[in-house]
Design a protein around this motif. Structure first.
Motif, PDB file in Angstrom:
ATOM      1  N   LYS A   1       0.828  -1.209   0.000  1.00 27.93           N
ATOM      2  CA  LYS A   1       0.000   0.000   0.000  1.00 27.93           C
ATOM      3  C   LYS A   1       0.862   1.260   0.000  1.00 27.93           C
ATOM      4  CE  LYS A   1      -3.515   2.361   2.783  1.00 27.93           C
ATOM      5  NZ  LYS A   1      -4.350   2.266   4.024  1.00 27.93           N
ATOM      6  N   LYS A   2       1.896   1.284   0.833  1.00 27.56           N
ATOM      7  CA  LYS A   2       2.738   2.476   0.922  1.00 27.56           C
ATOM      8  C   LYS A   2       3.434   2.778  -0.398  1.00 27.56           C
ATOM      9  CE  LYS A   2       3.719   2.270   5.888  1.00 27.56           C
ATOM     10  NZ  LYS A   2       4.765   2.016   6.926  1.00 27.56           N
ATOM     11  N   TYR A   3       3.947   1.744  -1.066  1.00 31.01           N
ATOM     12  CA  TYR A   3       4.620   1.992  -2.336  1.00 31.01           C
ATOM     13  C   TYR A   3       3.635   2.505  -3.383  1.00 31.01           C
ATOM     14  CZ  TYR A   3       6.680   1.468  -6.864  1.00 31.01           C
ATOM     15  OH  TYR A   3       7.093   1.744  -8.145  1.00 31.01           O
ATOM     16  N   LEU A   4       2.512   1.833  -3.497  1.00 24.58           N
ATOM     17  CA  LEU A   4       1.550   2.225  -4.526  1.00 24.58           C
ATOM     18  C   LEU A   4       1.019   3.632  -4.302  1.00 24.58           C
ATOM     19  CD1 LEU A   4      -0.529  -1.069  -4.911  1.00 24.58           C
ATOM     20  CD2 LEU A   4       1.272  -0.209  -6.418  1.00 24.58           C
ATOM     21  N   ASN A   5       0.953   4.038  -3.054  1.00 20.02           N
ATOM     22  CA  ASN A   5       0.383   5.349  -2.721  1.00 20.02           C
ATOM     23  C   ASN A   5       1.454   6.412  -2.532  1.00 20.02           C
ATOM     24  OD1 ASN A   5      -1.938   6.917  -2.291  1.00 20.02           O
ATOM     25  ND2 ASN A   5      -1.698   6.784  -0.068  1.00 20.02           N
ATOM     26  N   SER A   6       2.670   6.122  -3.006  1.00 22.77           N
ATOM     27  CA  SER A   6       3.772   7.076  -2.866  1.00 22.77           C
ATOM     28  C   SER A   6       4.187   7.594  -4.232  1.00 22.77           C
ATOM     29  CB  SER A   6       4.973   6.409  -2.193  1.00 22.77           C
ATOM     30  OG  SER A   6       5.644   5.550  -3.112  1.00 22.77           O
ATOM     31  N   ASP A   7       5.109   8.554  -4.219  1.00 23.08           N
ATOM     32  CA  ASP A   7       5.709   9.014  -5.476  1.00 23.08           C
ATOM     33  C   ASP A   7       7.190   8.662  -5.543  1.00 23.08           C
ATOM     34  OD1 ASP A   7       6.704  10.767  -3.609  1.00 23.08           O
ATOM     35  OD2 ASP A   7       5.833  12.566  -4.496  1.00 23.08           O
ATOM     36  N   HIS A   8       7.639   7.761  -4.669  1.00 15.51           N
ATOM     37  CA  HIS A   8       9.032   7.321  -4.679  1.00 15.51           C
ATOM     38  C   HIS A   8       9.304   6.464  -5.917  1.00 15.51           C
ATOM     39  CE1 HIS A   8      10.153   8.736  -0.704  1.00 15.51           C
ATOM     40  NE2 HIS A   8       9.074   8.163  -0.187  1.00 15.51           N
ATOM     41  N   THR A   9      10.523   6.548  -6.427  1.00 20.21           N
ATOM     42  CA  THR A   9      10.933   5.583  -7.436  1.00 20.21           C
ATOM     43  C   THR A   9      11.056   4.222  -6.766  1.00 20.21           C
ATOM     44  OG1 THR A   9      13.310   5.821  -7.054  1.00 20.21           O
ATOM     45  CG2 THR A   9      12.270   7.378  -8.613  1.00 20.21           C
ATOM     46  N   PRO A  10      10.996   3.142  -7.534  1.00 18.29           N
ATOM     47  CA  PRO A  10      11.157   1.826  -6.904  1.00 18.29           C
ATOM     48  C   PRO A  10      12.448   1.705  -6.094  1.00 18.29           C
ATOM     49  CG  PRO A  10      10.332   1.573  -9.137  1.00 18.29           C
ATOM     50  CD  PRO A  10      10.663   3.021  -8.965  1.00 18.29           C
ATOM     51  N   VAL A  11      13.548   2.191  -6.644  1.00 16.15           N
ATOM     52  CA  VAL A  11      14.826   2.065  -5.944  1.00 16.15           C
ATOM     53  C   VAL A  11      14.832   2.887  -4.665  1.00 16.15           C
ATOM     54  CG1 VAL A  11      17.294   2.573  -6.078  1.00 16.15           C
ATOM     55  CG2 VAL A  11      16.146   1.470  -8.007  1.00 16.15           C
ATOM     56  N   ASN A  12      14.336   4.121  -4.713  1.00 16.27           N
ATOM     57  CA  ASN A  12      14.317   4.945  -3.507  1.00 16.27           C
ATOM     58  C   ASN A  12      13.450   4.336  -2.417  1.00 16.27           C
ATOM     59  OD1 ASN A  12      16.031   6.819  -4.595  1.00 16.27           O
ATOM     60  ND2 ASN A  12      14.433   8.249  -5.199  1.00 16.27           N
ATOM     61  N   PHE A  13      12.323   3.778  -2.818  1.00 22.45           N
ATOM     62  CA  PHE A  13      11.447   3.141  -1.835  1.00 22.45           C
ATOM     63  C   PHE A  13      12.163   1.974  -1.164  1.00 22.45           C
ATOM     64  CE2 PHE A  13       8.172   0.164  -0.470  1.00 22.45           C
ATOM     65  CZ  PHE A  13       7.301   0.999   0.229  1.00 22.45           C
ATOM     66  N   LEU A  14      12.835   1.150  -1.953  1.00 23.93           N
ATOM     67  CA  LEU A  14      13.529  -0.005  -1.386  1.00 23.93           C
ATOM     68  C   LEU A  14      14.753   0.406  -0.574  1.00 23.93           C
ATOM     69  CD1 LEU A  14      13.273  -2.547  -4.338  1.00 23.93           C
ATOM     70  CD2 LEU A  14      11.838  -2.383  -2.290  1.00 23.93           C
ATOM     71  N   GLU A  15      15.432   1.454  -0.979  1.00 25.19           N
ATOM     72  CA  GLU A  15      16.576   1.934  -0.190  1.00 25.19           C
ATOM     73  C   GLU A  15      16.128   2.334   1.214  1.00 25.19           C
ATOM     74  OE1 GLU A  15      19.562   3.704  -3.645  1.00 25.19           O
ATOM     75  OE2 GLU A  15      18.071   5.024  -2.713  1.00 25.19           O
ATOM     76  N   ASN A  16      14.944   2.901   1.313  1.00 21.06           N
ATOM     77  CA  ASN A  16      14.433   3.288   2.632  1.00 21.06           C
ATOM     78  C   ASN A  16      14.084   2.078   3.493  1.00 21.06           C
ATOM     79  OD1 ASN A  16      14.648   6.047   2.106  1.00 21.06           O
ATOM     80  ND2 ASN A  16      12.591   6.165   1.231  1.00 21.06           N
ATOM     81  N   LEU A  17      13.899   0.924   2.847  1.00 14.99           N
ATOM     82  CA  LEU A  17      13.560  -0.294   3.593  1.00 14.99           C
ATOM     83  C   LEU A  17      14.778  -1.030   4.123  1.00 14.99           C
ATOM     84  CD1 LEU A  17      10.642  -2.022   1.631  1.00 14.99           C
ATOM     85  CD2 LEU A  17      10.539  -0.841   3.825  1.00 14.99           C
ATOM     86  N   ILE A  18      15.959  -0.668   3.662  1.00 18.39           N
ATOM     87  CA  ILE A  18      17.147  -1.401   4.096  1.00 18.39           C
ATOM     88  C   ILE A  18      17.271  -1.391   5.617  1.00 18.39           C
ATOM     89  CG2 ILE A  18      19.673  -1.382   4.059  1.00 18.39           C
ATOM     90  CD1 ILE A  18      19.488  -0.548   1.119  1.00 18.39           C
ATOM     91  N   ASN A  19      16.899  -0.281   6.243  1.00 17.92           N
ATOM     92  CA  ASN A  19      16.888  -0.219   7.706  1.00 17.92           C
ATOM     93  C   ASN A  19      15.496  -0.415   8.280  1.00 17.92           C
ATOM     94  OD1 ASN A  19      19.694   0.207   8.096  1.00 17.92           O
ATOM     95  ND2 ASN A  19      19.452   2.337   7.479  1.00 17.92           N
TER      96      ASN A  19
END
Length: 257
Positions: free
Chosen positions: A87-105
């Motif tokens: 839900k968070k990814y679909l409802n965001s404007d982050h690029t796929p890579v930026n979204f996943l980079e934020n998940l590393i931690n």
């Protein structure tokens, strides 16, 4: 989701082909796939317990899907719902890579998961047990409750069948549904050892799972062609059976954000 088969950028007509089964406890309340009233661009089923989803696409072509990573020795009580990540990814404007980079931690707060996120141009995979972002290469892939393309019997079988299916000029929804309805048990010697009981390893081994309390609740198909036309099917099943309880279908053309 507990099995996601997908063909990415390897068919003359389709950019993305997805066939996925959601396995869950039958008594967990959900809504069938629909455009969400509060997020009109958002097409997905809904988990009524936690408010997230397991797979969805937006009218601009943002796509995400998730499976649990099965490892009972690694369990975080009261962790956030993994369906919120889709839900968070679909409802965001982050690029796929930026979204996943934020998940590393921040992804360490969740129990084990495998996450696919992308848009019409690109697709990525991330598992919080490995913490490495992987760009999906063109081809046919399978994802269950271990890492991407790990050869569990249902993954190997599903990749084989999907590969055969996309060799056709056009892809028929019924052929994809047939793949995901397969209840054949693999040989016991091929089953993974994931730390659950042997009885449950066998229950969870087929592509379509069925037991008294847990099993395949729905099958979702997604076809996105190179002209940005989307077709989306979802079949929900009577608990413990392969009989269809409800089916929905949507189609639309992708639009810019």
């Amino acid at each position: 989701m507990c099995l996601i088969l997908f063909a990415y950028d390897c068919h003359p007509q389709y950019k993305l082909v997805v066939a996925a089964n959601r396995d869950e406890f039958y008594n967990r309340p959900t809504l069938p796939a629909a455009f969400w009233p509060d997020i009109p661009s958002f097409l997905a089923g809904k988990d009524l317990k936690e408010g997230g989803t397991w797979m969805g696409i937006t009218t601009s072509g943002r796509f995400a899907a998730i499976t649990n990573y099965r490892d009972p020795s690694y369990y975080i009580p009261h962790s956030p719902s993994r369906g919120q990540l889709v839900k968070k990814y679909l409802n965001s404007d982050h690029t796929p890579v930026n979204f996943l980079e934020n998940l590393i931690n921040s992804g360490l707060e969740y129990n084990g998961f495998n996450l696919l996120v992308g848009n019409f141009e690109t697709l990525y995979y991330y598992c919080n047990r490995v913490r490495k972002i992987r760009k999906i290469t063109p081809g046919v892939h399978g994802l269950s409750n271990n890492l991407l393309d790990v050869p569990w019997p249902k993954v190997t079988k599903g990749i084989k069948f999907l590969t055969q299916c996309i060799e056709q000029d056009d892809i028929m929804a019924e052929d994809l549904f047939a793949i995901m309805a397969d209840t054949e048990q693999p040989e016991e010697k091929l089953l993974p050892h994931t730390g659950i009981s042997w009885e449950w390893e066998k229950i969870l081994a087929p592509i379509f799972v069925s037991s008294q309390s847990y099993g395949t609740k729905s099958t979702t198909l997604l076809l996105v062609d190179h002209n940005k036309h989307v077709r989306f099917w979802e079949r929900s099943f009577i608990p413990g059976k392969s009989a269809i309880e409800k089916e929905v279908f949507y189609e639309f053309d992708l639009v810019s954000d």
